[in-house]
Design an enzyme around this catalytic site. Structure first.
Site, PDB file in Angstrom:
ATOM      1  N   ASP A 295      13.272  13.579   9.897  1.00 24.22           N
ATOM      2  CA  ASP A 295      12.676  13.483   8.560  1.00 24.22           C
ATOM      3  C   ASP A 295      11.199  13.881   8.592  1.00 24.22           C
ATOM      4  O   ASP A 295      10.349  13.209   8.007  1.00 24.22           O
ATOM      5  CB  ASP A 295      12.838  12.068   8.003  1.00 24.22           C
TER       6      ASP A 295
ATOM      7  N   ILE B 270       0.819  -1.218   0.000  1.00 17.87           N
ATOM      8  CA  ILE B 270       0.000   0.000   0.000  1.00 17.87           C
ATOM      9  C   ILE B 270       0.850   1.263   0.000  1.00 17.87           C
ATOM     10  O   ILE B 270       0.314   2.359  -0.196  1.00 17.87           O
ATOM     11  CB  ILE B 270      -0.969   0.019   1.207  1.00 17.87           C
TER      12      ILE B 270
ATOM     13  N   LYS C 111       5.475  -3.195   7.801  1.00 19.04           N
ATOM     14  CA  LYS C 111       6.564  -2.569   7.059  1.00 19.04           C
ATOM     15  C   LYS C 111       7.748  -3.520   6.975  1.00 19.04           C
ATOM     16  O   LYS C 111       8.189  -4.086   7.966  1.00 19.04           O
ATOM     17  CB  LYS C 111       7.003  -1.266   7.731  1.00 19.04           C
TER      18      LYS C 111
ATOM     19  N   GLY D 209       8.638   3.521   0.357  1.00 22.40           N
ATOM     20  CA  GLY D 209       9.466   4.640   0.766  1.00 22.40           C
ATOM     21  C   GLY D 209      10.923   4.350   0.513  1.00 22.40           C
ATOM     22  O   GLY D 209      11.276   3.384  -0.168  1.00 22.40           O
ATOM     23  N   GLY D 210      11.790   5.197   1.077  1.00 21.70           N
ATOM     24  CA  GLY D 210      13.209   5.066   0.830  1.00 21.70           C
ATOM     25  C   GLY D 210      13.802   3.802   1.422  1.00 21.70           C
ATOM     26  O   GLY D 210      14.729   3.238   0.877  1.00 21.70           O
ATOM     27  N   MET D 211      13.276   3.347   2.562  1.00 27.48           N
ATOM     28  CA  MET D 211      13.859   2.183   3.234  1.00 27.48           C
ATOM     29  C   MET D 211      13.056   0.912   3.042  1.00 27.48           C
ATOM     30  O   MET D 211      13.614  -0.169   2.991  1.00 27.48           O
ATOM     31  CB  MET D 211      13.986   2.452   4.736  1.00 27.48           C
ATOM     32  N   GLY D 212      11.749   1.027   2.968  1.00 24.91           N
ATOM     33  CA  GLY D 212      10.953  -0.187   2.945  1.00 24.91           C
ATOM     34  C   GLY D 212       9.656  -0.013   2.194  1.00 24.91           C
ATOM     35  O   GLY D 212       9.406   0.997   1.555  1.00 24.91           O
TER      36      GLY D 212
ATOM     37  N   VAL E 128       5.326  -0.874   2.688  1.00 25.49           N
ATOM     38  CA  VAL E 128       4.283  -1.127   3.681  1.00 25.49           C
ATOM     39  C   VAL E 128       3.199  -1.984   3.047  1.00 25.49           C
ATOM     40  O   VAL E 128       2.698  -1.658   1.970  1.00 25.49           O
ATOM     41  CB  VAL E 128       3.693   0.199   4.214  1.00 25.49           C
TER      42      VAL E 128
END
Length: 549
Positions: free
Chosen positions: A351, A227, A250, A230-233, A235
């Site tokens: 952030d 859904i 996540k 992002g930059g790291m993971g 969701v």
């Protein structure tokens, strides 16, 4: 709660069990790297043992072992094997790159075996008995090392072609006569069959492993679909089997890990773990709630959060334009509550941006703000851990980055988040960035060097003077001149008497008109590039060398 996950059926392109091309899914990739290292070491030991045994048991072949090329091939096999194992252990490359290097290793060893073997193939009068060592090498690599069918086939074909290449090289080096096409065909036929057979078996095993990974039942949560990313993971929407409660899970994105060196992969995993621990320590209702944290069976970190149904500030402003000043004040006060708790625990978010502020409908309350994504949080405890960066990377989002972060200053505290929150408030009231520069670098430098344009010059909607004054105070270059804490900022906002009221009834009416039934989106809405933000500024800007975490 069991710290394992189940992957439910999904047609989303983010499905972890749907690799494409030559890329393996994480679980199989991990196994392939381990197997490659094992095969490399076995190759080195076997080469030395065979070389010694061949010279002892077949004296007639000893003269060929004395030839420089034969010795060079044997030495090459040993050195290549140890070099490959060393590169894998050093962690200089990503696992996917190691897999590609392993394919090259297989081809080179195939050539070395072929040349050494063909040094003894010198007469057309001798019938072909048995099979080539290259054929055995093909079968061993094809069956032991997990691989995608495409890469298995390409590597198998190239390895098989090493025998004619080795034979041709042996004619040039040793001066042998051509053995004839019939003998040549008898050497090649087993290799061709081994390529076909191993690829067929590899394809069957690969398909079964992928299907098993999809259907594997691992615990309390079943993943449904992606859904957000992002930059790291990424969701996922998930469902708890026993509680009938949806949740958001996540995970670290597999392609993010496969594209990193193994050293950087360890840093990413550590950041992810730190985010979960930081979020779990927070109890304010305006911070997203964490239910669980753990590691999947294929070594991917995950954590389970409350599922929020609503809209993030970035998407809201993009769709509906600048927001009512009273509504902005209400949201800012809620965000301050979340940040104040984090700051008192020694945490700095680092952030804060519209994408990380989520508005939801909670019971009878509307515009209930939640602060998300503590992945870049810095804590007073464990400074070495909190200052981790990947090779050549930096942290933060340039469009909302405080000057002291852009300059790489060592002193980063809660006032850094207050500056970013001022940028968010500016965006909510004007619909634009504080410094709409063309590149991430220019944007970060603008936060250091330029003064914000008054908000009333950036929007047709009137911005109360008191509210603008407080926001510009948050945007002061000098942290000492900003509100001293999130609580101090909230009190300043509460004391403003020139901000028109945006009451609960007005919030309820807005939601009823614009988002009557908030739900989880079927697509990754808002996950793409923001048309107002230059490419690379919405996510963590890893290419900004002027910034240091």
């Amino acid at each position: 709660m069991p710290k394992q996950l189940a992957r439910g059926p999904s047609t989303n392109t983010g499905d972890l069990a749907k690799p494409s091309g030559f890329a393996l899914p994480p679980k199989l990739l991990e196994k392939a790297v381990v197997r490659l290292c094992m095969v490399a070491m076995i190759s080195a030991v076997f080469c030395v043992a065979y070389f010694v045994a061949d010279g002892f048991l077949q004296p007639e072949a000893a003269y060929m072992q004395q030839h420089p090329v034969t010795r060079l091939m044997a030495l090459s096999i040993v050195l290549l094997s140890f070099a490959f194992a060393g590169v894998q252990a050093a962690g200089w490359f990503s696992k996917q790159t190691i897999l590609y290097l392993g394919s090259g290793f297989q081809v080179l060893i195939g050539f070395a075996i072929s040349l050494a073997e063909c040094s003894l193939v010198s007469s057309s009068a001798v019938p072909v008995v048995g099979i080539s060592g290259t054929t055995l090498w093909l079968v061993v690599c094809g069956m032991l090392i997990p691989n995608t069918p495409a890469l298995n086939l390409v590597t198998g074909i190239l390895t098989g072609l090493m025998w004619p290449a080795g034979y041709y090289a042996s004619i040039l080096v040793f001066g042998h006569d051509f053995i004839g096409w019939n003998r040549f065909a008898m050497w090649m036929i087993p290799m061709v069959l081994s390529v076909v057979l191993t690829n067929y078996l590899n394809r069957r095993m690969y398909t079964m492993q992928i299907q098993s990974q999809k259907a594997e039942d691992l615990g309390s949560y079943a993943l449904d679909r992606v859904i957000a990313q992002g930059g790291m993971g990424e969701v996922w929407l998930a469902n708890h089997k026993m509680l009938a409660r949806p949740a958001a899970v996540k995970l670290i994105r597999p392609e993010l890990l496969s594209g990193q060196t193994m050293r950087n992969e360890a840093v990413i995993r550590k950041r992810f773990e730190r985010e979960a621990r930081a979020t779990a320590a927070l109890r304010n209702p305006h911070t997203v709630a964490l239910y669980d944290f753990g590691v999947t069976s294929d070594n991917m970190f995950y954590y389970v959060m409350e599922l929020l149904e609503g809209i993030d500030l970035q998407t809201l402003v993009d769709r509906h334009g600048p927001m009512h000043p009273g509504r902005v004040r209400n949201i800012l006060i809620q965000i301050c509550e979340s940040l104040e708790e984090a700051h008192r625990l020694g945490m700095v978010h680092r952030d804060i941006k519209p994408r990380n502020i989520f508005l939801s409908k909670l019971g009878w309350q509307h515009d209930f703000a939640k602060v998300l994504d503590f992945g870049l949080v810095k804590t007073k405890l464990g400074q070495d851990e909190s200052m981790m960066t990947m090779d050549g990377s930096a942290t933060g989002t340039p469009a909302y980055m405080a000057p002291e972060v852009a300059l790489g200053g060592a002193k980063v505290d809660g006032r850094t988040d207050i500056y970013s929150l001022g940028c968010v408030a500016y965006f909510m009231l004007t619909g634009g960035l504080v410094f709409p520069e063309a590149t991430p670098t220019a944007m970060a430098l603008a936060h250091v060097q330029k003064s914000p344009v008054p908000m009333n010059e950036r929007t047709e909607l009137p911005v109360p003077a008191g509210l603008e004054r407080v926001i510009l105070q948050c945007l002061d270059k000098d942290p000492e001149k900003r509100p001293k804490s999130a609580q101090d900022l909230a009190r300043k906002l509460e004391r403003l008497d020139d901000v028109p009221t945006f009451c609960r009834d007005m919030a309820a009416q807005w939601w009823e008109t614009n988002i009557p039934n908030p739900s989880v989106p079927d697509t990754l809405e808002g996950a793409g590039d923001d048309p107002r933000v230059p490419q690379g500024t919405e996510e963590t800007a890893s290419r900004l060398e002027i910034m240091r975490a």
